[in-house]
Design a protein around this motif. Structure first.
Motif, short mmCIF file in Angstrom:
data_model
loop_
_atom_site.label_atom_id
_atom_site.label_comp_id
_atom_site.label_asym_id
_atom_site.label_seq_id
_atom_site.Cartn_x
_atom_site.Cartn_y
_atom_site.Cartn_z
N LEU A 286 30.02 33.70 36.49
CA LEU A 286 30.76 33.95 35.36
C LEU A 286 32.27 34.61 35.55
O LEU A 286 33.26 34.26 34.78
CB LEU A 286 29.92 34.68 34.30
CG LEU A 286 28.76 33.80 33.60
CD1 LEU A 286 27.97 34.82 32.81
CD2 LEU A 286 29.22 32.82 32.77
N ALA A 287 32.15 35.30 36.56
CA ALA A 287 33.55 35.95 36.97
C ALA A 287 34.70 34.84 37.49
O ALA A 287 35.60 35.03 37.15
CB ALA A 287 33.42 37.00 38.13
N ASP A 288 33.85 34.00 38.37
CA ASP A 288 34.80 32.64 38.64
C ASP A 288 35.42 31.93 37.85
O ASP A 288 36.43 31.20 37.55
CB ASP A 288 33.84 31.81 39.58
CG ASP A 288 33.69 32.42 40.99
OD1 ASP A 288 34.42 33.57 41.28
OD2 ASP A 288 32.89 32.04 41.63
N ALA A 289 34.40 31.72 36.63
CA ALA A 289 34.55 30.91 35.42
C ALA A 289 35.70 31.44 34.76
O ALA A 289 36.73 30.95 34.26
CB ALA A 289 33.40 30.82 34.68
N ALA A 290 35.72 32.98 34.47
CA ALA A 290 36.77 33.49 33.80
C ALA A 290 38.24 33.56 34.52
O ALA A 290 38.98 33.49 33.71
CB ALA A 290 36.28 35.05 33.76
N THR A 291 38.11 33.21 35.89
CA THR A 291 39.30 33.33 36.66
C THR A 291 39.89 32.17 36.23
O THR A 291 41.08 31.75 36.21
CB THR A 291 39.00 33.46 38.13
OG1 THR A 291 38.39 34.89 38.09
CG2 THR A 291 40.42 33.50 39.01
N GLU A 292 39.02 31.00 36.46
CA GLU A 292 39.70 29.53 36.04
C GLU A 292 40.08 29.41 34.64
O GLU A 292 41.09 28.64 34.42
CB GLU A 292 38.34 28.53 36.23
CG GLU A 292 37.97 28.31 37.80
CD GLU A 292 37.35 26.86 38.03
OE1 GLU A 292 38.01 26.13 38.16
OE2 GLU A 292 35.96 26.92 37.97
N VAL A 293 39.35 29.93 33.82
CA VAL A 293 40.11 29.94 32.29
C VAL A 293 41.47 30.54 32.41
O VAL A 293 42.25 30.01 31.71
CB VAL A 293 39.01 30.56 31.19
CG1 VAL A 293 39.54 30.79 29.92
CG2 VAL A 293 37.63 29.74 31.30
N GLU A 294 41.62 31.79 33.07
CA GLU A 294 42.98 32.34 32.89
C GLU A 294 43.95 31.57 33.38
O GLU A 294 45.24 31.52 33.30
CB GLU A 294 42.83 33.79 33.60
CG GLU A 294 44.01 34.71 33.33
CD GLU A 294 44.01 35.07 31.85
OE1 GLU A 294 45.12 35.64 31.52
OE2 GLU A 294 43.03 34.79 31.03
N ALA A 295 43.56 30.85 35.00
CA ALA A 295 44.44 30.04 35.46
C ALA A 295 45.01 28.78 34.44
O ALA A 295 46.08 28.35 34.55
CB ALA A 295 43.75 29.50 36.82
N ALA A 296 43.97 28.30 33.74
CA ALA A 296 44.49 27.42 32.71
C ALA A 296 45.51 27.93 31.89
O ALA A 296 46.11 27.17 31.22
CB ALA A 296 43.12 26.56 31.86
N ARG A 297 45.04 28.89 31.35
CA ARG A 297 45.89 29.62 30.26
C ARG A 297 47.45 29.47 30.73
O ARG A 297 48.23 28.98 30.02
CB ARG A 297 45.39 31.06 30.04
CG ARG A 297 46.63 31.51 29.10
CD ARG A 297 46.25 33.30 28.71
NE ARG A 297 44.70 33.19 28.02
CZ ARG A 297 44.59 33.08 26.86
NH1 ARG A 297 45.40 32.54 25.98
NH2 ARG A 297 43.25 33.10 26.34
N TRP A 298 47.70 30.08 32.00
CA TRP A 298 48.94 30.01 32.55
C TRP A 298 49.52 28.95 33.02
O TRP A 298 50.89 28.41 32.73
CB TRP A 298 48.97 31.07 33.31
CG TRP A 298 48.87 32.65 32.85
CD1 TRP A 298 47.78 33.08 32.99
CD2 TRP A 298 49.73 33.15 32.02
NE1 TRP A 298 47.80 34.42 32.21
CE2 TRP A 298 48.99 34.19 31.54
CE3 TRP A 298 50.84 32.87 31.44
CZ2 TRP A 298 49.56 35.36 30.50
CZ3 TRP A 298 51.39 33.90 30.55
CH2 TRP A 298 50.75 35.08 30.16
#
Length: 380
Positions: A286-298
């Motif tokens: 889930l930490a990896d997933a949160a990182t991927e979500v944040e990358a998508a945001r930017w």
């Protein structure tokens, strides 16, 4: 360099989030998904909130909002369902095409109605024989006196069946021209005689709906032509960056909802005497997933900013669309695993996120097409 949203953007996000809380409760969205329904009352509420007006040029009764603001709204509307954001996205793309290329008569007649919620817009390009090779379409529009007569078939036409909808139809008007040159756009009310529409039985995206459309000698007035004849492919490709940024934004919204549900379940569900989120295997996933979500945001924010600045953004738009869509597929698959057997029931929304995400790497340009475009942009 300032990464903080403006005060206006902060208030816009709060307003869109409040709209979702008021008009899109979980049980209602589940009911719409089961029934394959996008309620007209929901569309009316979106109009009252001013969302369609955001994507209509100011000269025609809208607000002409920048892409960055629209991306905020798409993200928030997609949290309960991507289909809610998709309705606005269809209107936005159609309004952009009309605003840039339609005659003044068509613009003045249609765009104020769209801003007021009296008319909807959708787009029909794909055919059974033409998917990624979209310009190989066969639907034909021929001149007959002062009219156009349309024959052919379209497939996967999102939201085309909606009440008061007008289809922006991509048709071949010069069969002897090279395939990218002999294409035109026509504005077609979906209740025009000769149109037969069949709702497709799809795995996901049940609320907005996908359709198969048959055009059997459909007669349209000459004024239905958008812009100039045989210039349609140029009109379509002019707004591909906008479409890709839009898709990335509402994929991001669905991803945020997926992550929130998965984290909440991981805190509540206990096995072996502790919440399952305490186990490193799930916590790190889930930490990896949160990182991927944040990358998508930017990635999405950068593409939207460049679009608003009038800077080249083909590479950034394709990167945002590629990453956000593939991230969403990975995240919803992880969410299904986190919730285990419960994810496989309609008592939880994870199965709907997972089903709806399946289309993300295909619709609006496949991941393979995005990679090819990015490769071209970096000089390969």
């Amino acid at each position: 360099m300032d990464f903080a949203p403006t005060e206006e953007q902060r208030l816009l996000r709060e307003s869109a989030a409040a709209f979702v809380r008021r008009h899109c409760p979980r049980e209602a969205v589940r009911r719409w998904d089961r029934g394959g329904e996008f309620p007209e009352t929901l569309h009316a509420a979106m109009v009252e909130a001013g969302f369609p007006a955001m994507v209509v040029p100011a000269a025609y009764g809208g607000l002409g909002s920048p892409m960055q603001d629209c991306a905020i709204v798409y993200e928030e509307l997609a949290r309960p369902s991507m289909d809610i954001a998709s309705r606005l996205a269809l209107i936005a793309w159609g309004a952009a095409i009309l605003g840039d290329f339609a005659s003044e008569e068509m613009r003045s007649a249609m765009l104020p109605r769209v801003a007021r919620g009296e008319a909807k817009l959708s787009f029909s390009l794909t055919e059974p024989q033409s998917g990624s090779d979209a310009a190989s379409l066969r639907t034909r529009a021929r001149r007959d006196g002062g009219d156009w007569v349309v024959s052919g078939q379209k497939l996967f036409s999102t939201g085309a069946h909606a009440r008061d909808n007008h289809i922006i139809l991509v048709a071949r008007t010069d069969p002897d021209a090279p395939k990218h040159k002999g294409i035109s756009l026509l504005l077609v009310p979906n209740d025009t005689p000769g149109i037969t529409m069949r709702r497709l039985d799809t795995v996901g995206r049940h609320i907005i709906g996908l359709n198969e459309i048959y055009f059997d000698e459909v007669r349209l007035p000459g004024a239905a032509l958008i812009g100039e004849a045989n210039q349609g492919w140029r009109y379509v490709t002019r707004h591909l960056e906008r479409e890709r940024i839009t898709i990335a934004a509402y994929n991001l919204g669905c991803a945020l909802a997926t992550l929130e549900d998965a984290v909440a379940y991981s805190r509540e569900r206990e096995q072996f005497g502790q919440p399952i989120g305490r186990f490193q295997a799930l916590a790190h996933a889930l930490a990896d997933a949160a990182t991927e979500v944040e990358a998508a945001r930017w990635l999405t924010a950068l593409a939207a900013w460049r679009y608003d600045q009038g800077l080249p953004c083909a590479r950034e738009a394709s990167m945002a669309k590629l990453h956000a869509s593939e991230m969403l597929v990975r995240l919803t698959t992880l969410g299904m695993q986190v919730l285990g057997g419960h994810a496989y029931t309609y008592d939880h929304d994870m199965q709907r996120y997972w089903r709806d995400a399946r289309n993300s790497t295909v619709g609006g340009g496949t991941s393979q097409i995005q990679r090819q475009l990015i490769a071209r942009e970096i000089g390969l």
